[in-house]
Design a protein around this motif. Sequence first.
Motif, mmCIF file in Angstrom:
data_model
loop_
_atom_site.group_PDB
_atom_site.id
_atom_site.type_symbol
_atom_site.label_atom_id
_atom_site.label_comp_id
_atom_site.label_asym_id
_atom_site.label_seq_id
_atom_site.Cartn_x
_atom_site.Cartn_y
_atom_site.Cartn_z
ATOM 1 N N THR A 129 -8.483 3.711 35.107
ATOM 2 C CA THR A 129 -7.414 2.771 34.793
ATOM 3 C C THR A 129 -7.970 1.530 34.108
ATOM 4 O O THR A 129 -9.113 1.135 34.369
ATOM 5 C CB THR A 129 -6.637 2.372 36.062
ATOM 6 N N THR A 130 -7.161 0.917 33.280
ATOM 7 C CA THR A 130 -7.539 -0.351 32.654
ATOM 8 C C THR A 130 -7.079 -1.536 33.484
ATOM 9 O O THR A 130 -7.493 -2.659 33.230
ATOM 10 C CB THR A 130 -6.930 -0.466 31.239
ATOM 11 N N ASN A 131 -6.227 -1.293 34.487
ATOM 12 C CA ASN A 131 -5.701 -2.375 35.328
ATOM 13 C C ASN A 131 -5.542 -1.844 36.752
ATOM 14 O O ASN A 131 -4.559 -1.162 37.056
ATOM 15 C CB ASN A 131 -4.366 -2.862 34.759
ATOM 16 N N MET A 132 -6.507 -2.137 37.616
ATOM 17 C CA MET A 132 -6.521 -1.595 38.969
ATOM 18 C C MET A 132 -5.307 -2.048 39.780
ATOM 19 O O MET A 132 -4.714 -1.241 40.501
ATOM 20 C CB MET A 132 -7.817 -1.969 39.692
ATOM 21 N N ASP A 133 -4.922 -3.307 39.689
ATOM 22 C CA ASP A 133 -3.764 -3.790 40.462
ATOM 23 C C ASP A 133 -2.492 -3.039 40.074
ATOM 24 O O ASP A 133 -1.727 -2.609 40.935
ATOM 25 C CB ASP A 133 -3.554 -5.300 40.271
ATOM 26 N N ARG A 134 -2.278 -2.853 38.789
ATOM 27 C CA ARG A 134 -1.098 -2.126 38.306
ATOM 28 C C ARG A 134 -1.131 -0.670 38.763
ATOM 29 O O ARG A 134 -0.131 -0.125 39.222
ATOM 30 C CB ARG A 134 -1.043 -2.215 36.774
ATOM 31 N N HIS B 296 -13.255 -3.706 44.157
ATOM 32 C CA HIS B 296 -12.848 -4.178 42.834
ATOM 33 C C HIS B 296 -12.906 -3.093 41.762
ATOM 34 O O HIS B 296 -12.229 -3.182 40.749
ATOM 35 C CB HIS B 296 -13.715 -5.367 42.411
ATOM 36 N N ARG B 297 -13.700 -2.021 41.967
ATOM 37 C CA ARG B 297 -13.898 -1.022 40.927
ATOM 38 C C ARG B 297 -13.263 0.329 41.202
ATOM 39 O O ARG B 297 -13.162 1.157 40.319
ATOM 40 C CB ARG B 297 -15.376 -0.836 40.629
ATOM 41 N N LEU C 176 -11.823 1.812 37.827
ATOM 42 C CA LEU C 176 -11.601 0.868 36.751
ATOM 43 C C LEU C 176 -12.491 1.284 35.582
ATOM 44 O O LEU C 176 -13.706 1.457 35.747
ATOM 45 C CB LEU C 176 -11.944 -0.547 37.216
ATOM 46 N N GLU C 177 -11.895 1.484 34.412
ATOM 47 C CA GLU C 177 -12.673 1.885 33.240
ATOM 48 C C GLU C 177 -13.829 0.919 33.025
ATOM 49 O O GLU C 177 -13.656 -0.293 33.072
ATOM 50 C CB GLU C 177 -11.796 1.907 31.991
ATOM 51 N N ASP D 268 -1.054 4.022 33.060
ATOM 52 C CA ASP D 268 -2.112 4.186 32.070
ATOM 53 C C ASP D 268 -1.832 5.326 31.101
ATOM 54 O O ASP D 268 -2.657 5.636 30.249
ATOM 55 C CB ASP D 268 -3.461 4.418 32.765
ATOM 56 N N SER E 170 -11.973 7.792 29.781
ATOM 57 C CA SER E 170 -10.897 7.083 29.099
ATOM 58 C C SER E 170 -9.977 8.121 28.477
ATOM 59 O O SER E 170 -10.301 9.303 28.426
ATOM 60 C CB SER E 170 -11.452 6.131 28.033
#
Length: 139
Positions: free
Chosen positions: A14-19, A37-38, A54-55, A124, A77
């Motif tokens: 993902t490019t946005n972990m929270d989302r 975080h990752r 996280l990408e 994503d 990706s």
Amino acid sequence: MPSLNGLLESSLYTTNMDRARRFFEEVMDLEAFTADHRFTAYNAGGTSVLLLFLEGATEETVVLPGDMGTIPPHDGSGRVHMAFAIEAEELEPWERRLAEHNVEIEGRTHWPKGGESLYFRDPDGHLLELATPGLWPNY
């Protein structure tokens, strides 16, 4: 020949972990085993685990504490595909749940052996599938 017991982990990047976490927790109702975080590790039913990374955050070897060892680098990706197994009677409730969360169903397949699949996307752009029994010879 040694045998396999099934697919244990599947990964999405993902490019946005929270989302991504909001989607998989609120829409898909998955429960996280652990997260930092990752990455986030989710119970995906049975013995299956969905890993969100996280990408770009896993391109270095991870050294685990104590004598646990290391995890080699990996990354991904692009839009990929994965399917979640569901019971046939859960198809309609899933359709309603996706509609409640404004998730568009992009495709539907009626398989020759009687299974059905619904296709939709995560934030994503990964193509997710909900599949009922009757899709593959082993499901």
